[in-house]
Write a protein that holds these residues in place. Structure first.
Motif, PDB file in Angstrom:
ATOM      1  N   SER A 176      34.807  26.563  42.149  1.00  0.00           N
ATOM      2  CA  SER A 176      36.345  26.096  41.985  1.00  0.00           C
ATOM      3  C   SER A 176      36.250  26.145  40.225  1.00  0.00           C
ATOM      4  O   SER A 176      37.800  25.676  40.179  1.00  0.00           O
ATOM      5  CB  SER A 176      35.955  24.308  42.272  1.00  0.00           C
ATOM      6  OG  SER A 176      35.391  23.168  41.770  1.00  0.00           O
ATOM      7  N   GLU A 192      35.743  29.438  39.312  1.00  0.00           N
ATOM      8  CA  GLU A 192      36.952  30.410  39.028  1.00  0.00           C
ATOM      9  C   GLU A 192      37.229  30.648  39.808  1.00  0.00           C
ATOM     10  O   GLU A 192      38.146  31.563  40.474  1.00  0.00           O
ATOM     11  CB  GLU A 192      35.082  31.705  39.685  1.00  0.00           C
ATOM     12  CG  GLU A 192      34.212  31.233  38.717  1.00  0.00           C
ATOM     13  CD  GLU A 192      33.740  31.677  37.351  1.00  0.00           C
ATOM     14  OE1 GLU A 192      35.612  32.803  37.122  1.00  0.00           O
ATOM     15  OE2 GLU A 192      33.537  30.776  36.370  1.00  0.00           O
ATOM     16  N   ASP A 193      37.923  29.880  40.698  1.00  0.00           N
ATOM     17  CA  ASP A 193      38.964  30.578  41.920  1.00  0.00           C
ATOM     18  C   ASP A 193      40.416  29.926  41.276  1.00  0.00           C
ATOM     19  O   ASP A 193      40.465  28.874  41.071  1.00  0.00           O
ATOM     20  CB  ASP A 193      38.989  28.676  42.964  1.00  0.00           C
ATOM     21  CG  ASP A 193      40.725  28.729  44.271  1.00  0.00           C
ATOM     22  OD1 ASP A 193      40.584  30.102  44.036  1.00  0.00           O
ATOM     23  OD2 ASP A 193      40.081  28.534  45.429  1.00  0.00           O
ATOM     24  N   ASP A 194      41.665  30.959  40.830  1.00  0.00           N
ATOM     25  CA  ASP A 194      41.983  31.159  40.687  1.00  0.00           C
ATOM     26  C   ASP A 194      43.383  30.133  40.968  1.00  0.00           C
ATOM     27  O   ASP A 194      44.727  29.455  40.586  1.00  0.00           O
ATOM     28  CB  ASP A 194      43.410  31.841  39.760  1.00  0.00           C
ATOM     29  CG  ASP A 194      42.510  33.038  38.687  1.00  0.00           C
ATOM     30  OD1 ASP A 194      41.835  31.726  37.916  1.00  0.00           O
ATOM     31  OD2 ASP A 194      42.174  34.375  38.762  1.00  0.00           O
ATOM     32  N   SER A 195      43.785  29.706  42.093  1.00  0.00           N
ATOM     33  CA  SER A 195      44.644  29.266  42.799  1.00  0.00           C
ATOM     34  C   SER A 195      44.702  27.604  42.526  1.00  0.00           C
ATOM     35  O   SER A 195      45.355  26.872  42.711  1.00  0.00           O
ATOM     36  CB  SER A 195      44.442  29.704  44.752  1.00  0.00           C
ATOM     37  OG  SER A 195      42.988  29.093  44.435  1.00  0.00           O
ATOM     38  N   ASN A 196      43.578  27.097  42.459  1.00  0.00           N
ATOM     39  CA  ASN A 196      43.238  25.704  42.223  1.00  0.00           C
ATOM     40  C   ASN A 196      42.774  25.416  40.321  1.00  0.00           C
ATOM     41  O   ASN A 196      42.156  24.496  40.322  1.00  0.00           O
ATOM     42  CB  ASN A 196      41.941  24.642  42.930  1.00  0.00           C
ATOM     43  CG  ASN A 196      42.440  25.155  44.425  1.00  0.00           C
ATOM     44  OD1 ASN A 196      43.136  25.295  45.050  1.00  0.00           O
ATOM     45  ND2 ASN A 196      41.596  25.489  45.452  1.00  0.00           N
ATOM     46  N   ILE A 197      43.604  26.338  39.978  1.00  0.00           N
ATOM     47  CA  ILE A 197      43.539  26.074  38.648  1.00  0.00           C
ATOM     48  C   ILE A 197      44.271  25.159  38.052  1.00  0.00           C
ATOM     49  O   ILE A 197      45.310  25.008  38.863  1.00  0.00           O
ATOM     50  CB  ILE A 197      43.501  27.360  37.525  1.00  0.00           C
ATOM     51  CG1 ILE A 197      43.500  27.354  36.311  1.00  0.00           C
ATOM     52  CG2 ILE A 197      45.583  27.796  37.760  1.00  0.00           C
ATOM     53  CD1 ILE A 197      42.944  28.705  35.626  1.00  0.00           C
ATOM     54  N   LEU A 236      46.699  23.369  35.129  1.00  0.00           N
ATOM     55  CA  LEU A 236      46.760  23.737  33.991  1.00  0.00           C
ATOM     56  C   LEU A 236      47.220  22.739  33.295  1.00  0.00           C
ATOM     57  O   LEU A 236      47.854  22.783  32.321  1.00  0.00           O
ATOM     58  CB  LEU A 236      48.323  24.245  34.218  1.00  0.00           C
ATOM     59  CG  LEU A 236      47.961  25.887  35.193  1.00  0.00           C
ATOM     60  CD1 LEU A 236      49.728  26.030  35.814  1.00  0.00           C
ATOM     61  CD2 LEU A 236      47.485  26.899  34.190  1.00  0.00           C
ATOM     62  N   ARG A 256      42.587  21.674  30.368  1.00  0.00           N
ATOM     63  CA  ARG A 256      42.381  22.808  30.274  1.00  0.00           C
ATOM     64  C   ARG A 256      40.369  23.092  30.269  1.00  0.00           C
ATOM     65  O   ARG A 256      40.374  23.985  29.623  1.00  0.00           O
ATOM     66  CB  ARG A 256      43.351  23.092  29.483  1.00  0.00           C
ATOM     67  CG  ARG A 256      44.336  23.887  30.512  1.00  0.00           C
ATOM     68  CD  ARG A 256      45.328  25.171  29.552  1.00  0.00           C
ATOM     69  NE  ARG A 256      46.222  25.368  30.309  1.00  0.00           N
ATOM     70  CZ  ARG A 256      47.636  25.601  29.880  1.00  0.00           C
ATOM     71  NH1 ARG A 256      47.627  27.286  28.745  1.00  0.00           N
ATOM     72  NH2 ARG A 256      48.806  26.020  30.420  1.00  0.00           N
TER      73      ARG A 256
END
Length: 154
Positions: free
Chosen positions: A7, A9-14, A16, A19
């Protein structure tokens, strides 16, 4: 074998909003109230205080955004390359070398253990039995005042 998903490294679940989920930068205090404080007895005029606070917040925000837009991508690229090289070094060089060293040294460790248990251990136990009744007393002779303690072995 299924590839484990991270999780982190997964950009879809970042996230924002949060941080810094691991609280890596708790030591950085950048709010006005955490940096500037006027003690009792020394006070600037209220208009100077408000203007200073506004200038601080505006300059800090603009400068940070400018630096992150211009420098952060290049720095992120360098950091990504650095951590990739570090991971490569550990996976392909350090850990296998340590494994080879551990395998190589295991026979020496076994030999050394047998040697210590068969030669050194009986010798030290015999010395322990030989000296187990030795008593050491430390006392000062009544006539000597500035001399060091004499040791009497009985």
């Amino acid at each position: 074998m299924e590839k484990p998903t991270s999780s982190m490294e997964d950009d879809s679940n970042i996230d924002l909003e949060d941080r810094d989920p691991n609280r890596l930068n708790r030591h950085i205090q950048v709010f006005w109230e955490e940096v500037i404080g006027e003690p009792e007895g020394v006070r600037s005029p209220e208009c100077a205080w408000r203007l200073s606070r506004h200038c601080f917040r505006l300059s800090k925000g603009c400068c940070y955004v400018l630096l992150t837009v211009l420098i952060a991508p290049l720095l992120a690229l360098c950091l990504g390359l650095t951590f990739a090289c570090l991971a490569f070094e550990h996976v392909w060089c350090i850990v296998p070398c340590l494994r080879v060293w551990r395998i190589t040294c295991s026979s020496f460790r076994n030999f050394w253990t047998v040697l210590v248990q068969s030669v050194v251990l009986p010798f030290t136990e015999a010395l322990g039995y030989f000296f187990h009744n030795v008593r050491v007393f430390s006392q000062k002779p009544p006539d000597a005042q500035e001399r060091k303690d004499d040791i009497h072995i009985v």
